[in-house]
Design a protein around this motif. Structure first.
Motif, PDB file in Angstrom:
ATOM      1  N   MET A 234       0.853  -1.184   0.000  1.00 43.44           N
ATOM      2  CA  MET A 234       0.000   0.000   0.000  1.00 43.44           C
ATOM      3  C   MET A 234       0.889   1.234   0.000  1.00 43.44           C
ATOM      4  O   MET A 234       1.878   1.304   0.734  1.00 43.44           O
ATOM      5  CB  MET A 234      -0.938   0.022   1.200  1.00 43.44           C
ATOM      6  CG  MET A 234      -1.901   1.214   1.180  1.00 43.44           C
ATOM      7  SD  MET A 234      -3.236   1.074   2.383  1.00 43.44           S
ATOM      8  CE  MET A 234      -4.183   2.559   1.981  1.00 43.44           C
ATOM      9  N   TRP A 235       0.505   2.203  -0.835  1.00 35.89           N
ATOM     10  CA  TRP A 235       1.261   3.455  -0.956  1.00 35.89           C
ATOM     11  C   TRP A 235       0.254   4.589  -1.062  1.00 35.89           C
ATOM     12  O   TRP A 235      -0.508   4.663  -2.015  1.00 35.89           O
ATOM     13  CB  TRP A 235       2.152   3.389  -2.185  1.00 35.89           C
ATOM     14  CG  TRP A 235       3.057   4.561  -2.411  1.00 35.89           C
ATOM     15  CD1 TRP A 235       3.092   5.758  -1.749  1.00 35.89           C
ATOM     16  CD2 TRP A 235       4.084   4.638  -3.409  1.00 35.89           C
ATOM     17  NE1 TRP A 235       4.066   6.568  -2.253  1.00 35.89           N
ATOM     18  CE2 TRP A 235       4.701   5.907  -3.272  1.00 35.89           C
ATOM     19  CE3 TRP A 235       4.544   3.758  -4.401  1.00 35.89           C
ATOM     20  CZ2 TRP A 235       5.746   6.321  -4.099  1.00 35.89           C
ATOM     21  CZ3 TRP A 235       5.591   4.165  -5.221  1.00 35.89           C
ATOM     22  CH2 TRP A 235       6.184   5.431  -5.065  1.00 35.89           C
ATOM     23  N   GLY A 236       0.254   5.466  -0.067  1.00 31.92           N
ATOM     24  CA  GLY A 236      -0.675   6.581  -0.063  1.00 31.92           C
ATOM     25  C   GLY A 236       0.040   7.912   0.051  1.00 31.92           C
ATOM     26  O   GLY A 236       1.091   8.021   0.689  1.00 31.92           O
ATOM     27  N   VAL A 237      -0.540   8.936  -0.569  1.00 30.81           N
ATOM     28  CA  VAL A 237      -0.003  10.292  -0.529  1.00 30.81           C
ATOM     29  C   VAL A 237      -0.975  11.194   0.228  1.00 30.81           C
ATOM     30  O   VAL A 237      -2.189  11.152  -0.005  1.00 30.81           O
ATOM     31  CB  VAL A 237       0.224  10.835  -1.951  1.00 30.81           C
ATOM     32  CG1 VAL A 237       0.760  12.266  -1.906  1.00 30.81           C
ATOM     33  CG2 VAL A 237       1.187   9.939  -2.720  1.00 30.81           C
ATOM     34  N   SER A 238      -0.454  12.002   1.150  1.00 35.44           N
ATOM     35  CA  SER A 238      -1.248  12.955   1.912  1.00 35.44           C
ATOM     36  C   SER A 238      -2.315  12.201   2.723  1.00 35.44           C
ATOM     37  O   SER A 238      -1.968  11.346   3.523  1.00 35.44           O
ATOM     38  CB  SER A 238      -1.857  14.001   0.974  1.00 35.44           C
ATOM     39  OG  SER A 238      -2.393  15.079   1.695  1.00 35.44           O
ATOM     40  N   LEU A 239      -3.611  12.475   2.494  1.00 38.41           N
ATOM     41  CA  LEU A 239      -4.625  11.734   3.241  1.00 38.41           C
ATOM     42  C   LEU A 239      -4.602  10.248   2.880  1.00 38.41           C
ATOM     43  O   LEU A 239      -5.044   9.411   3.654  1.00 38.41           O
ATOM     44  CB  LEU A 239      -6.014  12.319   3.003  1.00 38.41           C
ATOM     45  CG  LEU A 239      -7.005  12.082   4.147  1.00 38.41           C
ATOM     46  CD1 LEU A 239      -6.663  12.964   5.342  1.00 38.41           C
ATOM     47  CD2 LEU A 239      -8.437  12.340   3.719  1.00 38.41           C
ATOM     48  N   GLY A 240      -4.057   9.926   1.711  1.00 38.18           N
ATOM     49  CA  GLY A 240      -3.803   8.527   1.379  1.00 38.18           C
ATOM     50  C   GLY A 240      -2.701   7.950   2.243  1.00 38.18           C
ATOM     51  O   GLY A 240      -2.682   6.751   2.535  1.00 38.18           O
ATOM     52  N   GLY A 241      -1.752   8.805   2.659  1.00 35.67           N
ATOM     53  CA  GLY A 241      -0.740   8.380   3.618  1.00 35.67           C
ATOM     54  C   GLY A 241      -1.363   8.097   4.972  1.00 35.67           C
ATOM     55  O   GLY A 241      -0.967   7.150   5.669  1.00 35.67           O
ATOM     56  N   MET A 242      -2.344   8.925   5.350  1.00 30.20           N
ATOM     57  CA  MET A 242      -3.102   8.647   6.574  1.00 30.20           C
ATOM     58  C   MET A 242      -3.760   7.283   6.482  1.00 30.20           C
ATOM     59  O   MET A 242      -3.703   6.484   7.432  1.00 30.20           O
ATOM     60  CB  MET A 242      -4.174   9.712   6.804  1.00 30.20           C
ATOM     61  CG  MET A 242      -5.022   9.474   8.056  1.00 30.20           C
ATOM     62  SD  MET A 242      -6.551  10.453   8.135  1.00 30.20           S
ATOM     63  CE  MET A 242      -7.600   9.488   7.034  1.00 30.20           C
ATOM     64  N   ALA A 243      -4.393   7.000   5.353  1.00 35.95           N
ATOM     65  CA  ALA A 243      -5.060   5.707   5.178  1.00 35.95           C
ATOM     66  C   ALA A 243      -4.062   4.560   5.326  1.00 35.95           C
ATOM     67  O   ALA A 243      -4.361   3.539   5.952  1.00 35.95           O
ATOM     68  CB  ALA A 243      -5.746   5.656   3.810  1.00 35.95           C
TER      69      ALA A 243
END
Length: 380
Positions: A234-243
Motif C-alpha cells: 500500500m502506498w498513499g499520498v497525503s490523506l492517502g498516507g493517513m489511510a
C-alpha cells in the motif's frame, strides 16, 4: 369582536414582555457587562484548552509507557504483545460491518494509454469503487503483486496516473510490474467534514468505513488469478498516507507500505499550533478522531505495522510538518525495527521537495520487499 381583539392583544403584549424578559435574562444585560462576561468565558476556554493540551502532549509519554508492553524477543512476540493496543486502535476507527450485496461490476476504463477497469462492489446502501489496472503480461501463469494506491483529499483515483505532485506513481508501479488498485475515497475537506460528523454520531469514522470498503474490494481482487495474493503493498499520498498508516495495523494482508506526505510528530500536529507548520484546526475537523492521541502518536502506531517493511517520504518544503520534528518521530519509530534486529525494513526518504510522492524510491522499496529483491525479510 372587541373583547376577542383585546384578549388577543393582551396575549401579544404578555408574549412580548415575556420574550423580552427572557432575552434580557439570557444575555444578562443588567447583571454583567459584555466585557466581563467575555473575559471570563475566554479564560474558561483557555483553561479547557490548556488542560486538554497538557493531557494530549505533556502527559503522552507517561501514558504511552503504561499503555504499551512490547515484547521484542521476536517479530511474532511483538505482534502478540501489542494485541490489546491493536484492539484499542480498532476502537478509534470503529469500522462498521458491511456485507457484500451483489457481484463485482467491471467496465473498461481508459486512462490515456493505460487500459484499466473501473470496478464497483455493492455493499448494501454503499458501493466500494476503484480503478484496477494490470501490467502487461500478467496472467495466471505469471502472477503479479498488487499495490493499493490511495489518493489524497483533493485528488481522485485518476490523479496517481497523472503528472503533478503524484508524479504518475501508479504508472511507475505498473511499469515495474505491479498491478494497482486505486480506491475512490471521499474527496474535499467540506465533504469529509460533513460525513465525519454523521459518522461520529453513528459511532464509527469515515476512515473506518473506507477501510471496510477496501477490504471487500481486496477480497475480490486477490481472487483474480493474475494476482499473487501473498504480495500486497500500500502506498498513499497525503490523506492517502493517513489511510496507509491507519489501515495497515488492521489489515494484515498488506505486507509493505509507503507513506508520502503524512507522517508527523503527531501530538504537535494535532494539538500545538505553530507557524512552522499548518494545522488542521479549525477548518479540517474531519481529521480529529476520538481517542487518537491516547496512545497512538505516529511512532507508537508504527509498532502495529512492524515487522512489515515501511517507508516514510517527507519533503523539507512540505508545510504539513516542521521537518526536523518528522526526523525525530521517525527515529523513535525505528526503535521497533532495531530491537527486532531488522532495521532495513524501515526507511526515511527526506527530500528537498514539497507535498509529493518520490516515485523511484517508492517503486524500488516495493520491488525490494514484494518482488523478492531482498532475499530474506530478516535481512538487516
Amino acid at each position: 369582536m372587541i373583547k376577542k381583539y383585546c384578549k388577543t392583544r393582551g396575549y401579544i403584549i404578555v408574549f412580548i414582555l415575556l420574550t423580552g424578559t427572557l432575552k434580557a435574562v439570557g444575555q444578562n444585560n443588567s447583571l454583567v457587562s459584555p466585557e466581563v462576561e467575555t473575559a471570563r468565558t475566554d479564560a474558561y476556554e483557555k483553561q479547557l484548552e490548556d488542560y486538554l493540551r497538557h493531557f494530549l502532549v505533556a502527559e503522552y509519554e507517561a501514558r504511552s509507557e503504561k499503555a504499551w508492553n512490547r515484547d521484542y524477543s521476536s517479530p511474532d512476540a511483538l505482534e502478540r504483545s501489542v494485541k490489546p493496543n491493536r484492539r484499542r486502535w480498532e476502537e478509534v476507527l470503529n469500522p462498521p460491518v458491511l456485507t457484500k450485496s451483489g457481484p463485482l461490476e467491471r467496465k473498461p476504463y481508459a486512462l490515456g494509454e493505460i487500459q484499466a477497469e473501473w470496478i464497483g462492489l455493492p455493499l448494501g446502501m454503499l458501493t466500494a469503487e476503484a480503478v484496477l489496472a494490470f501490467p502487461e503480461g500478467a496472467s495466471e501463469r505469471k502472477q503479479v503483486p498488487v499495490v493499493i494506491v490511495q489518493h489524497g483529499i483533493e485528488s481522485t483515483p485518476e490523479t496517481p496516473f497523472s503528472p503533478g505532485a503524484y508524479h504518475e506513481y501508479a504508472k511507475g508501479l505498473l511499469e515495474a510490474g505491479f498491478a494497482v488498485l486505486v480506491p475512490m475515497n471521499l474527496r474535499s475537506v467540506e465533504r469529509r467534514n460533513n460525513v465525519e460528523r454523521y459518522a461520529r454520531l453513528a459511532g464509527t469514522s469515515l476512515p473506518g468505513i473506507e477501510l471496510v470498503r477496501l477490504q471487500h474490494l481486496l477480497d475480490m481482487v486477490l481472487a483474480d488469478p493474475r494476482v499473487d495474493a501473498d504480495k500486497v503493498g500500500m502506498w498513499g499520498v497525503s490523506l492517502g498516507g493517513m489511510a496507509t498508516m491507519f489501515w495497515m495495523p488492521l489489515e494484515p494482508r498488506i505486507k509493505a507500505g509507503v507513506v508520502s506526505a503524512w507522517f508527523n510528530e503527531r501530538r504537535n500536529k494535532m494539538a500545538v499550533p505553530d507557524e512552522r507548520y499548518s494545522s488542521f484546526s479549525p477548518r479540517e475537523e474531519h481529521a480529529f478522531f476520538n481517542g487518537w492521541l491516547t496512545e497512538f502518536s505516529d511512532y507508537d502506531l508504527v509498532s502495529l505495522i512492524a515487522p512489515r517493511p515501511l517507508m516514510i517520504q517527507h519533503g523539507k518544503k512540505d508545510n504539513i510538518a516542521h521537518w526536523p520534528q518528522v526526523v525525530e518521530e521517525y527515529d523513535k519509530s525505528t526503535v521497533h525495527y532495531q530491537k527486532l534486529k531488522i532495521p532495513k525494513r524501515m526507511e526515511l526518504v527526506l527530500h528537498e521537495g514539497g507535498h509529493e510522492a518520490i516515485v523511484d524510491e517508492g517503486v524500488r522499496f516495493m520491488t525490494d520487499w514484494l518482488m523478492g529483491t531482498v532475499k530474506s525479510q530478516n535481512a538487516d
